[in-house]
Structure formats: C-alpha cells, structure tokens
Design a protein around this motif. Structure first.
Motif, PDB file in Angstrom:
ATOM      1  N   ALA A   6       0.838  -1.201   0.000  1.00 39.78           N
ATOM      2  CA  ALA A   6       0.000   0.000   0.000  1.00 39.78           C
ATOM      3  C   ALA A   6       0.870   1.246   0.000  1.00 39.78           C
ATOM      4  N   ARG A   7       2.015   1.171   0.672  1.00 37.13           N
ATOM      5  CA  ARG A   7       2.924   2.315   0.720  1.00 37.13           C
ATOM      6  C   ARG A   7       3.420   2.663  -0.677  1.00 37.13           C
ATOM      7  N   ALA A  10       0.454   4.208  -2.829  1.00 38.64           N
ATOM      8  CA  ALA A  10       0.044   5.577  -2.533  1.00 38.64           C
ATOM      9  C   ALA A  10       1.203   6.553  -2.516  1.00 38.64           C
ATOM     10  N   SER A  14       3.116   3.616   4.967  1.00 36.92           N
ATOM     11  CA  SER A  14       1.974   2.732   5.177  1.00 36.92           C
ATOM     12  C   SER A  14       1.588   2.714   6.646  1.00 36.92           C
ATOM     13  N   ARG A  17      -3.612  -1.844   9.403  1.00 42.69           N
ATOM     14  CA  ARG A  17      -5.059  -1.853   9.519  1.00 42.69           C
ATOM     15  C   ARG A  17      -5.526  -3.293   9.533  1.00 42.69           C
ATOM     16  N   ASP A 243      -4.865  -6.359   0.400  1.00 38.58           N
ATOM     17  CA  ASP A 243      -3.647  -5.590   0.163  1.00 38.58           C
ATOM     18  C   ASP A 243      -3.424  -5.289  -1.317  1.00 38.58           C
ATOM     19  N   PRO A 245      -2.939  -3.340  -4.386  1.00 36.14           N
ATOM     20  CA  PRO A 245      -2.552  -1.919  -4.440  1.00 36.14           C
ATOM     21  C   PRO A 245      -3.641  -0.982  -4.936  1.00 36.14           C
ATOM     22  N   GLU A 248      -5.773   0.645  -2.219  1.00 30.46           N
ATOM     23  CA  GLU A 248      -5.182   1.791  -1.534  1.00 30.46           C
ATOM     24  C   GLU A 248      -5.203   3.029  -2.421  1.00 30.46           C
ATOM     25  N   ARG A 251      -8.627   4.414  -1.992  1.00 35.90           N
ATOM     26  CA  ARG A 251      -8.816   5.043  -0.679  1.00 35.90           C
ATOM     27  C   ARG A 251      -8.209   6.438  -0.666  1.00 35.90           C
ATOM     28  N   ARG A 252      -6.990   6.550  -1.178  1.00 37.01           N
ATOM     29  CA  ARG A 252      -6.308   7.846  -1.185  1.00 37.01           C
ATOM     30  C   ARG A 252      -6.979   8.816  -2.157  1.00 37.01           C
ATOM     31  N   SER A 290     -13.693   0.803  -0.894  1.00 37.44           N
ATOM     32  CA  SER A 290     -12.452   1.583  -0.939  1.00 37.44           C
ATOM     33  C   SER A 290     -12.626   2.920  -1.641  1.00 37.44           C
TER      34      SER A 290
END
Length: 483
Positions: A6-7, A10, A14, A17, A243, A245, A248, A251-252, A290
């Motif tokens: 995820a890091r 985005a 990270s 969660r 997880d 990608p 994420e 979400r962002r 998401s």
C-alpha cells in the motif's frame, strides 16, 4: 508480476489496519472522527447500510469539517439532528438490508431529511456546496442572499449574453483515464500505450511513466474532469485481496477527488495468494468500500456475452455482470470493450454487424466490423463489438467504455463509425475512448454519434490539452457540458 505494498501504491508511509470483511456490507465502526471539532452542531449521523460506496460520502463530510456518528440502532435515528442517508442503484437490495436491520419504520418516522436525486459528494464543488447547505442551512441562506445581491448589481445585458451562450440539454461528460500498472522497479505508475504498447521505444523498453495515480487523479478533479477512471493493467496475483494496491489507490484518491471514480481490472471471481476465494460480488464490494463508484469489466464480459448467445440469448444469473448489478445497481457496472477493425468486401460473408466505411481497407474493402479482443488486445474472438454491447446491456450493464485498438494513442480522433454503430445498438450510455488529440475531436464525436461521454488519457497526462480547454471548446460549440 511484482507485488506492491500500500505504501508503494500511494507513495506514502503505510499504516497498519485490520483485514477487511469479505461480506457485501462494509465493516462497521462506532464513529469516524472527521475533524478536530467535537461540538454537537458539527456532528452528522450517517446511515451506512452496506449498499455501495459510502467512503466518498464520509470523505465529503470530512472535507466540510464534520464528525460522523454511525447509525447502530433505531434509537440513533431518533436522536439525529442531521441525517445523511446514502442512496443506491439497487432498490430491492437496499430495502432488504434496511428491513433486516429494522430501520424501515424509523426512517419513515424521521422527517428531517434532505433528498436529492444525484450524488452531491460526487458532483465537484457544486455538490459539496449543496451538501454544506444541508448541514449548515443558516450559512447557506446567507450565501444565497449575498449571491442574489451581487447578481442584482450586474448588468442585465451581461446576464442575457451569458444565458444566450449557455448550452441546454443533458451535459456531455469529459473523463480522464489513468492506465495503472507496476513498472520494472515495482512502483505503481500511470502509463499510456500506443495501440496498447506501454513500453518506451529503444533498447531498454521501460514502462512509460507519466506520474503517480492519486496525484494525477487529484489534478484532473481540480481541472474539471467529470469523472476519473483507473484501469489496472497489471495482474496483482501475488498478494492477498485486502492488500491489492488498487484498493489503496482508491482510498487515497477518494479523499481528494469528489467526482465518480471507476476502477477496472480484476473484477471477477478469484483466489488470492492466501488461498481464499472471492466471488465477483465480494471483489466488487472491496472496491466499492475503498471508494469506487463503478467497476469496469473487460475480458470476462466477452466470455459472458459468448455464453449468453450460446444459450440462445438467455441470461442465467451466473455472470459477474448480472450478480454485481443485482446488488449494486446497473449504473455501477461498466463494460470495457477492446475492439479491432476488420475489413470485408461482402457484409453477407460474416455473421457480425457491419457498416459501409468511409475509410476503405487495404484492398479497397468497403465494409468493416469490429472484432472484440481479450487479454489486453492480444487475443481476438469471433464476436463483434455491436453484438457484445447488446449482450451486456441485456445482462445488466449500465454503461459501455468503448475503446479502439486501431486509434489508441494515435491522436487522430475517435473512430466515429465504431462509436456511432455501438451507441445506436444500445440504450445505455456509451463512453467514446481512444484517439483524442485535440479539443475538436471531442465536439466531433458528440456531434456525429450518440456518445454520452468522451475519455482521454495521454493528451491530459502530457498537458498537451487541458480539460478546461476541452470544456471551453464544447461551450463555444454550444454542446452542453459541465463548466
């Protein structure tokens, strides 16, 4: 394929969660703190009943500086000073959930509800203004009075001129598309291919990198895009579902983008790297939770259409299209078609819908049809784009994203004959894609075909053409568009 954290997806640090639930309803939280303020007049009660993309509603309320209290029981409704009750495309499914939770009666008794027939959290600055007007009615009244006073001081001739140049009718949409994949270093990037080839020319043949997905999506929202589409062209097979990608990324993006988000790629039944199996509806639910508003289905739609015709044009409820639309509504299901032009001398020689073309083939052929492909255009099927469009509409799709391999990345305009043929064959909206190189190409496709929207990628990524330029051109051509 390389896995991405995820890091990496985005481009930020990270955070840990808990794994998300696999049920169709989102995981519950007692409250979501959306601002530093904790005063009761800055609290909103939200009825999250698991019927769609509520994350965007939460993010819109957060942007306006409010704290959210989730409805856990009927008593929470009775004590709510401000209630947000998100709608959904599938009325029957929504009523089933509300009935099971014992909330139908309390909702009928609750009278302080602002009802709107669109998604304010997905309608840009105007939608946020409307939502804020509901949450802060006194401020909204004052703002309207100030606007009316300002309008009264403007000249009547200027107002008349503005009205005369304001196009009427259902607005055409301008959509920014981001093809997302991992590059050779394992970073998630936005890329763009030329006829689906996303690698740079030369010996290195590196994946073309045009920016980070979330940053570009936020830029397009600020520039006036009506929607943003993320098309995942990497198969993330070596990660667990929660997880992935792209989740994420959504979400962002949903924290910064307040227009509809579509995501495509991998929307199907699958088994993740942990060995767990997910139905197509469960996979779609992860994306909706998401931040996605729509999911796009590509190659699997071709399989579904061929099976549909093999059954004598009968639906049987087995496809992802049918199952997802039954739960989330037809408007949430987009079908992405990747066709290639095929020339023929005699239209009677093929069982597909053909057109007499203004662009004859290499041997002077006067007719053509468009062959559907799968696997990113690498494999052709004995199915035409027109036939596919008709089948997926019958199966429950709500929109068609119509690409064109021949025109992709060329910048010479959309395939008007293809867009016209498909938009005439169905009643659901068609998004024209592939080939835009200048603002005039947008007005061409809207005038010559029944397209409801037009999509572009490379010209926006490279800043060759701005979204505002396209909107201004459409206004000058008297084509209705959101300005």
């Amino acid at each position: 394929m390389q896995s991405l954290s995820a890091r990496q997806a985005a481009g930020e640090a990270s955070t840990s969660r808990a794994p998300s639930s696999r049920s169709a309803a989102p995981a519950r939280r007692t409250s979501v703190v959306c601002s530093a303020s904790s005063s009761s007049n800055k609290e909103v009660t939200l009825l999250d009943y698991g019927a769609g993309n509520v994350r965007s509603v939460r993010n819109a309320i957060k942007k306006l500086g409010y704290t959210i209290r989730d409805v856990e029981s009927a008593a929470d409704l009775a004590s709510a000073s401000k209630l947000v009750f998100p709608g959904v495309g599938s009325y029957g499914q929504a009523m089933t959930i509300l009935t099971q939770k014992g909330l139908v009666g309390p909702l009928r008794d609750y009278i302080h509800v602002s009802a709107v027939q669109f998604h304010p959290e997905k309608s840009g600055a105007t939608g946020l203004d409307i939502l804020q007007g509901f949450l802060e009615p006194e401020a909204a009244v004052a703002a309207r009075k100030a606007a009316a006073a300002a309008a009264a001081t403007s000249s009547s001739s200027a107002a008349a001129a503005a009205a005369a140049h304001s196009p009427r009718g259902l607005a055409k949409r301008v959509i920014a598309c981001l093809d997302v994949r991992s590059n050779d270093a394992g970073d998630l990037v936005v890329t763009k291919g030329d006829q689906y080839d996303v690698r740079e020319k030369g010996d290195a043949r590196e994946v073309r990198n045009l920016g980070k997905p979330v940053d570009l999506a936020a830029r397009y929202f600020e520039e006036g895009a009506d929607e943003v589409a993320f098309l995942n062209i990497t198969g993330f097979r070596d990660c667990v579902m929660e997880d992935t990608p792209m989740l994420e990324v959504l979400r962002r993006a949903s924290e910064r983008v307040f227009v509809p988000l579509t995501v495509g790629g991998g929307i199907k039944a699958l088994t993740d790297s942990s060995g767990r199996t997910f139905s197509a509806v469960e996979v779609a639910a992860e994306y909706f939770r998401s931040g996605a508003d729509k999911v796009s289905i590509g190659s699997d739609a071709v399989d579904a259409a061929q099976a549909y015709y093999a059954r004598g044009a009968q639906a049987d409820g087995s496809t992802a299209i049918e199952q997802i639309s039954a739960v989330y509504g037809k408007q949430a299901v987009v079908i992405s078609i990747d066709p290639r032009r095929v020339y023929v001398s005699d239209p009677a020689a093929v069982p597909h819908a053909t057109v007499q073309t203004s662009r004859p083939g290499p041997a002077g052929e006067q007719y053509c049809w468009w062959q559907c492909t799968v696997k990113g255009g690498r494999e052709g099927r004995d199915l035409g784009a027109v036939e596919l469009a008709r089948a997926v509409e019958a199966l429950g799709a709500g929109e068609i994203l119509l690409n064109c391999i021949d025109n992709d990345g060329v910048g010479q305009g959309f395939d008007l004959e293809l867009v016209d043929a498909v938009s005439r064959a169905v009643t659901i909206p068609v998004i024209a894609s592939s080939g835009a190189g200048c603002p005039q190409h947008f007005s061409q496709v809207f005038r010559a075909t029944g397209a409801a929207a037009a999509l572009a990628a490379g010209i926006f990524h490279r800043r060759e053409v701005g979204i505002s330029e396209v909107k201004a051109h459409l206004a000058a051509e008297n084509i209705p568009a959101r300005i």
